[in-house]
Structures are given as C-alpha cells and as structure tokens.
Design a protein around this motif. Structure first.
Motif, mmCIF file in Angstrom:
data_model
loop_
_atom_site.group_PDB
_atom_site.id
_atom_site.type_symbol
_atom_site.label_atom_id
_atom_site.label_comp_id
_atom_site.label_asym_id
_atom_site.label_seq_id
_atom_site.Cartn_x
_atom_site.Cartn_y
_atom_site.Cartn_z
ATOM 1 N N SER A 22 -5.934 -1.668 -5.818
ATOM 2 C CA SER A 22 -4.867 -1.580 -6.878
ATOM 3 C C SER A 22 -5.027 -2.397 -8.065
ATOM 4 O O SER A 22 -5.126 -3.700 -7.942
ATOM 5 C CB SER A 22 -3.660 -1.414 -6.434
ATOM 6 O OG SER A 22 -2.643 -1.437 -7.317
ATOM 7 N N ILE A 44 -7.274 4.150 -5.400
ATOM 8 C CA ILE A 44 -5.928 3.769 -5.225
ATOM 9 C C ILE A 44 -5.251 3.405 -6.709
ATOM 10 O O ILE A 44 -6.288 2.716 -7.447
ATOM 11 C CB ILE A 44 -5.940 2.423 -4.333
ATOM 12 C CG1 ILE A 44 -6.664 2.834 -3.000
ATOM 13 C CG2 ILE A 44 -4.748 1.795 -4.379
ATOM 14 C CD1 ILE A 44 -6.510 1.651 -1.998
ATOM 15 N N GLY A 47 -0.498 -0.270 -9.935
ATOM 16 C CA GLY A 47 0.694 -0.185 -9.376
ATOM 17 C C GLY A 47 1.650 0.313 -10.369
ATOM 18 O O GLY A 47 1.717 0.438 -11.616
ATOM 19 N N ASN A 100 -0.064 3.334 -5.649
ATOM 20 C CA ASN A 100 0.261 2.070 -5.311
ATOM 21 C C ASN A 100 1.739 2.069 -5.793
ATOM 22 O O ASN A 100 1.720 2.270 -7.000
ATOM 23 C CB ASN A 100 -0.636 1.068 -5.779
ATOM 24 C CG ASN A 100 -0.032 -0.338 -5.438
ATOM 25 O OD1 ASN A 100 0.802 -0.889 -6.282
ATOM 26 N ND2 ASN A 100 -0.874 -1.059 -4.532
ATOM 27 N N GLU A 125 0.527 3.627 -0.965
ATOM 28 C CA GLU A 125 0.450 2.160 -0.777
ATOM 29 C C GLU A 125 1.555 1.090 -1.465
ATOM 30 O O GLU A 125 1.792 1.409 -2.508
ATOM 31 C CB GLU A 125 -0.919 1.425 -1.114
ATOM 32 C CG GLU A 125 -1.075 0.004 -0.736
ATOM 33 C CD GLU A 125 -2.534 -0.573 -1.234
ATOM 34 O OE1 GLU A 125 -3.442 -0.818 -0.397
ATOM 35 O OE2 GLU A 125 -2.609 -0.578 -2.377
ATOM 36 N N ASN A 127 3.306 -1.730 -2.251
ATOM 37 C CA ASN A 127 3.339 -3.099 -2.635
ATOM 38 C C ASN A 127 4.442 -3.972 -2.506
ATOM 39 O O ASN A 127 5.457 -3.815 -3.625
ATOM 40 C CB ASN A 127 2.640 -3.356 -4.172
ATOM 41 C CG ASN A 127 2.687 -4.778 -4.602
ATOM 42 O OD1 ASN A 127 2.616 -5.636 -3.768
ATOM 43 N ND2 ASN A 127 2.275 -4.657 -6.079
ATOM 44 N N LYS A 165 1.233 -3.057 1.682
ATOM 45 C CA LYS A 165 0.453 -3.988 1.268
ATOM 46 C C LYS A 165 1.350 -5.318 1.147
ATOM 47 O O LYS A 165 2.349 -5.294 0.512
ATOM 48 C CB LYS A 165 -0.208 -3.556 0.074
ATOM 49 C CG LYS A 165 -0.989 -4.645 -0.752
ATOM 50 C CD LYS A 165 -1.792 -4.162 -1.935
ATOM 51 C CE LYS A 165 -2.788 -5.267 -2.158
ATOM 52 N NZ LYS A 165 -3.420 -4.784 -3.608
ATOM 53 N N ASN A 191 -2.812 -9.498 -0.771
ATOM 54 C CA ASN A 191 -2.566 -9.489 -2.282
ATOM 55 C C ASN A 191 -3.055 -10.902 -2.617
ATOM 56 O O ASN A 191 -3.441 -11.653 -2.058
ATOM 57 C CB ASN A 191 -1.143 -9.023 -2.431
ATOM 58 C CG ASN A 191 -1.051 -8.382 -3.790
ATOM 59 O OD1 ASN A 191 -1.553 -8.607 -5.013
ATOM 60 N ND2 ASN A 191 -0.186 -7.181 -3.860
#
Ligand SMILES: Cc1cc2nc3c(=O)[nH]c(=O)nc-3n(C[C@H](O)[C@H](O)[C@H](O)COP(=O)(O)O)c2cc1C
Length: 305
Positions: A22, A44, A47, A100, A125, A127, A165, A191
């Motif tokens: 991402s 992906i 964000g 994400n 996903e 975050n 994540k 991350n």
C-alpha cells in the motif's frame, strides 16, 4: 514441471505470492501503461480514509543511506471518489482488489468496512499504524486491546477477507494475537519504522511532518525477525513486508514463515518489481527442485522447533 506458487487466503485467491504494498503503487491504474496489471496477483490500494485527506506538508520523502523516509500522511481522495472514479477502472484489469483503509477513530474504520462490503472489493487491509486521535495520537496497533477492537469492528461489517496490517511495535506478538482473536484472516507486517532525518544547514527536521516512516533495505532484518516470531504464535497466515527488492529477499521471508510478501519501496525504483520478484521466486524453486511454494513456508525454522 511448473512450480506451484498460487495460494488462497480465507477465500482470496492469489495467483502468485507477491503483492504491491500500500502507498507505493497508487491505485494501480497509474501504472497501466508500464506494467501488465493482469499479471499481478492483486492490487493493494494506497491508504483510504472516509473523507479526502491532503496529507502532511512537504517535503514528504527523503532518501537515507539504505532506504527511504516518508511522511505522506495518508493523502488520498476519500472513499466516495475512490468508489466512483478508481474502483471501476481497477476492475477492468480482472485482478482482486484489496483496499487499504485507515482512520482517526475506530468508528471510521467500521464505517469504511460497511461501505466497502457493498462494493466489488475482494479484501480489506486494515492499517492500524494510524494515530488514534481519541488516545492522544498513539498508533491503534501499539495496544493489543485497541488493535483488537478495530479489527472486531471491521470484521462485523466486512464479510470477505480481512488483513490486519500492524506496526513494528515492541509488543507485536500480543497485537498480532489480538487481531487474530478478533477475526483477522491474515497479518501483514511490517509497516514503516518511525524515524527522523535532520538538515544540518537549516538545523531543522527535513520532513514537513518532522518524523517519517523508514522503509526499504534498512528494515529488512527487523521485518524478517518479526515475521519469524509472529508466524510462530499464530494460526492465520503472515504476509511479510520490508525491504524486498529481489526474489531472494522474498524467499528469505517465506523461509521465515510468510506465506506471501508485499513489495513497497522497490516499486518507487522499478514499477515492474513485483513481476521480476515473482520470476525470481520461480527460478529459485526450479533451481532447488521445489514443486510447491508451501514446502518453503517457515522452512528455516524447522531445526528450531
Ligand atoms: C511512500 C510510501 C507510502 C506508504 N503509504 C502507506 C499507506 O497508505 N498504507 C499502509 O498501510 N502502508 C503504507 N506504506 C508502507 C508500505 O506499504 C510498507 O509497509 C513499507 O514501506 C515497508 O515495505 P518496503 O520496505 O518494501 O517499502 C507506505 C510506504 C511508502 C514508502
């Protein structure tokens, strides 16, 4: 015989184990002229948040000796425009879409999950490295209870695959366990690592956001250690991320316990990185006579156990 490298994560079919991380591959479609997107296992997205965000003030990226520091600050067009303008374009490429998501409050994550459940999106996903504004700005993912509560809210509202994540915190094991217990289907780690660069001429931090996230080759050994440890204690799959530039790097992660990998900073250097890394994995498997990639997952640990 062709080596078998496809896999399935809680109903999400991936034709190969290499995903673009991402924030380093836009919404995918920016690269359609350069990269045959249908050869990727999935996209992906960068964000996304409920409302559009302008992100941090510039500069946002600085190179370091062995990686990159970024403080993009989740700049994005917001979920509504993403669904209208970007999602239909990504879908034209016939690959799974993993969105994400980030938020400033746990409720924001929940709302995003509810909105995306109604769209043609194969996976989320989550975050949880974002700052939690209701708890003084510490990342959601630094506290197992808070991390778990975000995943619980997302799980309630999203019916397909959910990746959590998580940030590379000291207590990564309890955080990963909490995410698993609340229904995450896989854990993506790591991350970026919160870091700093100073300009000695201006005598100030280089990045507009002061601190930034370190990515690239510098973080690979940290990420490998975390994948090893977290995959030891979980029943759900781990997706390894951190400084992967070559097929060999990816193999290291798989041997440490990852079932798949994500490629971030390498995309900034070469947008074809995911495809080249996939080829590298296949060459390694052919050279070692490995028929199925699952034979490699966690193999480096076999003597430890
Ligand atoms: C410019 C940039 C933007 C990023 N944006 C996001 C993001 O929006 N959401 C997220 O979960 N991770 C984001 N990341 C983190 C990456 O997805 C990845 O976890 C991290 O860079 C480590 O992988 P790498 O060493 O291969 O880059 C970003 C990383 C970079 C370099």
């Amino acid at each position: 015989m062709k080596p078998k490298i496809d896999l399935n994560i809680a109903g999400l079919y991936l034709k190969n184990p290499v995903l673009p991380a991402s924030g380093t591959f836009g919404y995918g479609i920016e690269y359609e002229e350069m990269v045959p997107l249908d050869q990727l296992s999935a996209i992906i997205t960068k964000g996304l948040t409920l409302k559009p965000r302008e992100g941090n003030s510039p500069p946002r990226i600085v190179e370091t000796a062995c990686g990159v520091l970024n403080s993009v600050g989740l700049e994005n067009i917001g979920i509504e425009r993403f669904i209208k303008e970007k999602l239909p374009r990504i879908r034209e490429h016939n690959i799974p879409v993993i969105v994400n998501i980030g938020g400033e409050t746990a409720i924001e994550y929940e709302e995003l999950a509810g909105i995306l459940d109604k769209e043609e999106v194969e996976a989320l996903e989550v975050n949880i490295s974002c700052p939690n504004l209701q708890k003084g700005g510490a990342a959601f993912g630094n506290d197992p209870e808070i991390a778990g509560s975000v995943i619980e809210r997302v799980r309630k509202r999203f019916s397909r695959t959910v990746f959590a994540k998580i940030p590379p915190a000291d207590n990564i094991n309890p955080v990963a366990l909490a995410c698993q217990n609340e229904g995450a289907d896989a854990i993506s780690l790591i991350n970026t690592i919160r870091s700093l660069a100073i300009d000695i001429e201006t005598q100030k931090p280089i990045l507009g956001g002061i601190f930034g996230g370190l990515s690239g080759p510098a973080i690979k050994p940290v990420a490998l250690r975390m994948v090893w440890e977290v995959s030891n204690i979980l029943d759900i799959p781990v997706i390894g991320i951190g400084g992967i530039f070559t097929g060999s790097d990816a193999i290291e992660f798989i041997l440490s316990g990852a079932v798949a990998v994500q490629v971030g900073t390498a995309n900034l250097v070469d947008p074809l990185s995911c495809l080249k890394i996939t080829e590298g994995i296949k060459e390694y498997m052919a050279r070692k006579g490995i028929q199925n990639i699952t034979q490699l997952v966690g193999k480096a640990k076999l003597s430890e156990k």
